[in-house]
Design a protein around this motif. Structure first.
Motif, PDB file in Angstrom:
ATOM      1  N   GLU A   1     -48.466  10.583  81.508  1.00 43.76           N
ATOM      2  CA  GLU A   1     -49.356  10.870  82.638  1.00 43.76           C
ATOM      3  C   GLU A   1     -50.820  10.826  82.203  1.00 43.76           C
ATOM      4  OE1 GLU A   1     -48.316  14.600  84.477  1.00 43.76           O
ATOM      5  OE2 GLU A   1     -46.179  14.138  84.360  1.00 43.76           O
ATOM      6  N   LYS A   2     -51.114  11.310  80.991  1.00 44.20           N
ATOM      7  CA  LYS A   2     -52.491  11.457  80.527  1.00 44.20           C
ATOM      8  C   LYS A   2     -53.038  10.207  79.839  1.00 44.20           C
ATOM      9  CE  LYS A   2     -52.729  14.841  77.802  1.00 44.20           C
ATOM     10  NZ  LYS A   2     -52.797  16.008  76.923  1.00 44.20           N
ATOM     11  N   ASN A   3     -52.191   9.378  79.257  1.00 48.07           N
ATOM     12  CA  ASN A   3     -52.641   8.272  78.419  1.00 48.07           C
ATOM     13  C   ASN A   3     -52.161   6.923  78.953  1.00 48.07           C
ATOM     14  OD1 ASN A   3     -53.785  10.043  76.334  1.00 48.07           O
ATOM     15  ND2 ASN A   3     -51.647  10.635  76.032  1.00 48.07           N
ATOM     16  N   ASP A   4     -52.609   5.866  78.307  1.00 44.77           N
ATOM     17  CA  ASP A   4     -52.216   4.524  78.744  1.00 44.77           C
ATOM     18  C   ASP A   4     -50.991   4.008  78.000  1.00 44.77           C
ATOM     19  OD1 ASP A   4     -53.308   3.968  76.258  1.00 44.77           O
ATOM     20  OD2 ASP A   4     -54.740   2.470  76.983  1.00 44.77           O
ATOM     21  N   ARG A   5     -50.372   4.889  77.167  1.00 43.87           N
ATOM     22  CA  ARG A   5     -49.168   4.499  76.433  1.00 43.87           C
ATOM     23  C   ARG A   5     -48.432   5.740  75.963  1.00 43.87           C
ATOM     24  NH1 ARG A   5     -52.504   1.505  72.199  1.00 43.87           N
ATOM     25  NH2 ARG A   5     -53.953   1.746  73.888  1.00 43.87           N
ATOM     26  N   ASN A   6     -47.177   5.546  75.588  1.00 43.42           N
ATOM     27  CA  ASN A   6     -46.387   6.616  74.996  1.00 43.42           C
ATOM     28  C   ASN A   6     -45.338   5.940  74.122  1.00 43.42           C
ATOM     29  OD1 ASN A   6     -45.564   9.213  74.407  1.00 43.42           O
ATOM     30  ND2 ASN A   6     -44.475   9.534  76.332  1.00 43.42           N
ATOM     31  N   ALA A   7     -44.940   6.590  73.030  1.00 41.47           N
ATOM     32  CA  ALA A   7     -43.995   5.975  72.105  1.00 41.47           C
ATOM     33  C   ALA A   7     -43.160   7.040  71.417  1.00 41.47           C
ATOM     34  CB  ALA A   7     -44.757   5.154  71.065  1.00 41.47           C
ATOM     35  N   ILE A   8     -42.013   6.597  70.914  1.00 41.78           N
ATOM     36  CA  ILE A   8     -41.138   7.483  70.162  1.00 41.78           C
ATOM     37  C   ILE A   8     -40.508   6.684  69.017  1.00 41.78           C
ATOM     38  CG2 ILE A   8     -39.093   7.048  71.608  1.00 41.78           C
ATOM     39  CD1 ILE A   8     -38.515  10.120  71.311  1.00 41.78           C
TER      40      ILE A   8
ATOM     41  N   ILE B   1     -40.029   2.716  70.004  1.00 42.48           N
ATOM     42  CA  ILE B   1     -39.909   2.288  71.400  1.00 42.48           C
ATOM     43  C   ILE B   1     -41.175   2.752  72.104  1.00 42.48           C
ATOM     44  CG2 ILE B   1     -38.569   2.507  73.530  1.00 42.48           C
ATOM     45  CD1 ILE B   1     -36.131   3.134  71.673  1.00 42.48           C
ATOM     46  N   SER B   2     -41.826   1.843  72.830  1.00 41.93           N
ATOM     47  CA  SER B   2     -43.115   2.168  73.430  1.00 41.93           C
ATOM     48  C   SER B   2     -43.189   1.678  74.868  1.00 41.93           C
ATOM     49  CB  SER B   2     -44.235   1.519  72.604  1.00 41.93           C
ATOM     50  OG  SER B   2     -45.502   1.839  73.130  1.00 41.93           O
ATOM     51  N   VAL B   3     -43.887   2.463  75.696  1.00 36.22           N
ATOM     52  CA  VAL B   3     -44.219   2.048  77.055  1.00 36.22           C
ATOM     53  C   VAL B   3     -45.739   1.963  77.143  1.00 36.22           C
ATOM     54  CG1 VAL B   3     -42.123   2.921  78.171  1.00 36.22           C
ATOM     55  CG2 VAL B   3     -44.055   4.456  77.864  1.00 36.22           C
ATOM     56  N   LEU B   4     -46.219   0.920  77.795  1.00 34.41           N
ATOM     57  CA  LEU B   4     -47.650   0.665  77.916  1.00 34.41           C
ATOM     58  C   LEU B   4     -48.006   0.491  79.380  1.00 34.41           C
ATOM     59  CD1 LEU B   4     -47.783  -2.167  75.214  1.00 34.41           C
ATOM     60  CD2 LEU B   4     -48.414   0.222  74.867  1.00 34.41           C
TER      61      LEU B   4
ATOM     62  N   ASP C   1     -47.456  -3.011  83.446  1.00 31.29           N
ATOM     63  CA  ASP C   1     -46.717  -1.948  82.775  1.00 31.29           C
ATOM     64  C   ASP C   1     -45.603  -2.612  81.972  1.00 31.29           C
ATOM     65  OD1 ASP C   1     -48.377  -0.144  84.029  1.00 31.29           O
ATOM     66  OD2 ASP C   1     -46.802   0.805  85.214  1.00 31.29           O
ATOM     67  N   SER C   2     -45.478  -2.242  80.711  1.00 28.69           N
ATOM     68  CA  SER C   2     -44.564  -2.948  79.809  1.00 28.69           C
ATOM     69  C   SER C   2     -43.782  -1.980  78.935  1.00 28.69           C
ATOM     70  CB  SER C   2     -45.362  -3.902  78.911  1.00 28.69           C
ATOM     71  OG  SER C   2     -46.081  -4.840  79.667  1.00 28.69           O
ATOM     72  N   GLU C   3     -42.642  -2.465  78.459  1.00 24.87           N
ATOM     73  CA  GLU C   3     -41.796  -1.733  77.526  1.00 24.87           C
ATOM     74  C   GLU C   3     -41.549  -2.647  76.337  1.00 24.87           C
ATOM     75  OE1 GLU C   3     -39.144   0.535  80.970  1.00 24.87           O
ATOM     76  OE2 GLU C   3     -38.383  -1.297  80.043  1.00 24.87           O
ATOM     77  N   ILE C   4     -41.759  -2.124  75.121  1.00 20.45           N
ATOM     78  CA  ILE C   4     -41.564  -2.935  73.927  1.00 20.45           C
ATOM     79  C   ILE C   4     -40.851  -2.137  72.843  1.00 20.45           C
ATOM     80  CG2 ILE C   4     -43.559  -4.417  74.392  1.00 20.45           C
ATOM     81  CD1 ILE C   4     -45.139  -2.878  72.303  1.00 20.45           C
ATOM     82  N   ILE C   5     -40.222  -2.868  71.943  1.00 21.06           N
ATOM     83  CA  ILE C   5     -39.653  -2.285  70.731  1.00 21.06           C
ATOM     84  C   ILE C   5     -40.414  -2.885  69.564  1.00 21.06           C
ATOM     85  CG2 ILE C   5     -37.636  -2.084  69.238  1.00 21.06           C
ATOM     86  CD1 ILE C   5     -35.893  -2.199  71.707  1.00 21.06           C
TER      87      ILE C   5
END
Length: 130
Positions: free
Chosen positions: A42-49, A61-64, A120-124
């Motif tokens: 919600e706060k940033n332009d990406r998140n990853a684990i 694994i990342s969402v952008l 909006d994208s999902e990458i590994i």
């Protein structure tokens, strides 16, 4: 083999998970859902684990969000990223590429590159130390 796991954090208090063992099962759809449900998204332009981490390999694994950019990025080891959804713009060595779902790019160590999410994208992302 010693089993290695992460430590829970304030952002992921229930985040204790195995990162390295003889085998590690990864539920990619579950992680993608988790990443989009976290406050960081919600706060940033990406998140990853980090899904896997050993001495020689890391898988993230990342969402952008559209517009998220990783500029002038390079690492000491080799790197691949696979597009699961969305579309990216990638610059490397004076060339521009537009990888889409199902496509993957691979970089040798030290190759500078910039990645921008077109949508909006999902990458590994997988990194390898040699």
């Amino acid at each position: 083999m010693e089993i290695k796991s992460n430590q829970s954090t304030g952002n992921r208090p229930g985040g204790d998970r195995i990162l390295d063992a003889s085998y590690v099962f990864t539920d990619i759809p579950m992680y993608l859902e988790q990443l989009r449900s976290e406050r960081s998204w919600e706060k940033n332009d990406r998140n990853a684990i980090t899904a896997y981490k050993s001495d020689c390999m890391t898988i993230v694994i990342s969402v952008l969000k559209a517009g998220a950019t990783m500029s002038d990025h390079s690492i000491e080891g080799c790197l691949t990223f696979q597009v699961l959804s969305g579309g990216l713009r990638v610059e490397a060595e004076g060339q521009v590429f537009y990888p889409t779902p199902g496509q993957m790019m691979t970089f040798h160590a030290g190759v500078a590159h910039a990645i921008t999410a077109q949508t909006d994208s999902e990458i590994i992302i997988t990194t390898f130390k040699g």
